[in-house]
Scaffold this motif. Structure first.
Motif, mmCIF file in Angstrom:
data_model
loop_
_atom_site.group_PDB
_atom_site.id
_atom_site.type_symbol
_atom_site.label_atom_id
_atom_site.label_comp_id
_atom_site.label_asym_id
_atom_site.label_seq_id
_atom_site.Cartn_x
_atom_site.Cartn_y
_atom_site.Cartn_z
ATOM 1 N N MET A 111 0.834 -1.208 0.000
ATOM 2 C CA MET A 111 0.000 0.000 0.000
ATOM 3 C C MET A 111 0.863 1.250 0.000
ATOM 4 O O MET A 111 0.593 2.201 -0.745
ATOM 5 N N LEU A 112 1.885 1.247 0.834
ATOM 6 C CA LEU A 112 2.732 2.426 0.934
ATOM 7 C C LEU A 112 3.508 2.660 -0.360
ATOM 8 O O LEU A 112 3.751 3.814 -0.741
ATOM 9 N N VAL A 120 0.903 11.892 -2.932
ATOM 10 C CA VAL A 120 0.761 12.278 -1.535
ATOM 11 C C VAL A 120 0.887 13.793 -1.407
ATOM 12 O O VAL A 120 0.115 14.434 -0.675
ATOM 13 N N THR A 121 1.806 14.369 -2.133
ATOM 14 C CA THR A 121 1.977 15.820 -2.093
ATOM 15 C C THR A 121 0.725 16.529 -2.590
ATOM 16 O O THR A 121 0.304 17.547 -2.010
ATOM 17 N N ALA A 148 -1.789 7.087 5.106
ATOM 18 C CA ALA A 148 -0.644 6.689 5.934
ATOM 19 C C ALA A 148 0.577 7.555 5.650
ATOM 20 O O ALA A 148 1.376 7.816 6.545
ATOM 21 N N ARG A 149 0.708 8.018 4.420
ATOM 22 C CA ARG A 149 1.874 8.811 4.051
ATOM 23 C C ARG A 149 1.693 10.303 4.353
ATOM 24 O O ARG A 149 2.674 11.040 4.373
ATOM 25 N N LEU A 150 0.453 10.714 4.573
ATOM 26 C CA LEU A 150 0.192 12.121 4.895
ATOM 27 C C LEU A 150 0.583 12.411 6.339
ATOM 28 O O LEU A 150 0.668 11.516 7.166
ATOM 29 N N SER A 173 -7.920 -0.375 8.684
ATOM 30 C CA SER A 173 -6.906 -0.987 7.828
ATOM 31 C C SER A 173 -5.520 -0.409 8.120
ATOM 32 O O SER A 173 -4.516 -1.090 7.933
ATOM 33 N N LEU A 174 -5.452 0.825 8.601
ATOM 34 C CA LEU A 174 -4.168 1.410 8.993
ATOM 35 C C LEU A 174 -3.682 0.881 10.338
ATOM 36 O O LEU A 174 -2.483 0.824 10.589
ATOM 37 N N SER A 175 -4.621 0.493 11.204
ATOM 38 C CA SER A 175 -4.284 0.099 12.573
ATOM 39 C C SER A 175 -3.626 -1.265 12.673
ATOM 40 O O SER A 175 -2.896 -1.530 13.608
#
Length: 185
Positions: A111-112, A120-121, A148-150, A173-175
């Protein structure tokens, strides 16, 4: 309790005096046991055993000692086998949990990687309402990767603008796997 003048009356009014008969019985019991306690006990003479009884007991114990030892070993063997099976099941559970975590880590890494720095920017510079609308239309793994990237402040603002159910799924899903387990139960 002391006695005063009249027989049958005590110092306390209304309370019966101790009975003379009861005192005699207690005194007699004390005298009966006192000499016995003061005298040293004489060893009892050895009882004559019936011929063959000791030999029968020894024979019985000798014959059953091996059987009892075998039964104890059999019980211990069964108990060890039960414990070994419990350990095997627990190891299997732990291996399954380890595989689950490894799969989750792989999925998260993927995902990342999907969330390129440029994307992301872009989302970081968008207004939270617009970013929330865009991420709501995206598939869950990609949206979670971008969040997650923010920066946490930007992710929080976007999640605040998003529909609550969708935001909860993305946060879950991030946890990690623990949050997924809570959802199942």
């Amino acid at each position: 309790m002391g006695r005063t003048g009249a027989v049958g009356h005590s110092k306390r009014e209304g309370a019966p005096a101790p009975s003379l008969g009861r005192g005699v019985v207690v005194l007699g019991a004390l005298l009966a046991f006192a000499p016995a306690a003061a005298e040293p006990k004489k060893p009892e003479p050895a009882r004559a055993e019936q011929p063959g009884v000791g030999a029968d007991i020894q024979q019985f114990c000798g014959a059953n000692a091996a059987a009892l030892g075998d039964a104890r070993v059999a019980w211990q063997t069964r108990r060890l086998a039960e414990l070994e099976e419990r350990i095997r099941r627990r190891i299997a559970e732990l291996d399954a949990k380890k595989a689950e975590y490894e799969a989750w880590l792989r999925k998260r890494d993927d995902m990342l990687k999907q969330a390129a720095d440029g994307v992301v920017t872009i989302y970081a510079k968008m207004r939270p309402e617009a970013a929330a609308a865009q991420l709501a239309a995206m598939d869950e793994p990609a949206a979670a990767a971008i969040l997650a990237r923010l920066a946490p402040r930007a992710s929080g603002a976007i999640l605040n603008e998003m529909e609550a159910g969708r935001a909860a799924r993305l946060v879950r899903s991030l946890s990690g796997p623990e949050a997924m387990d809570e959802k199942k139960s």
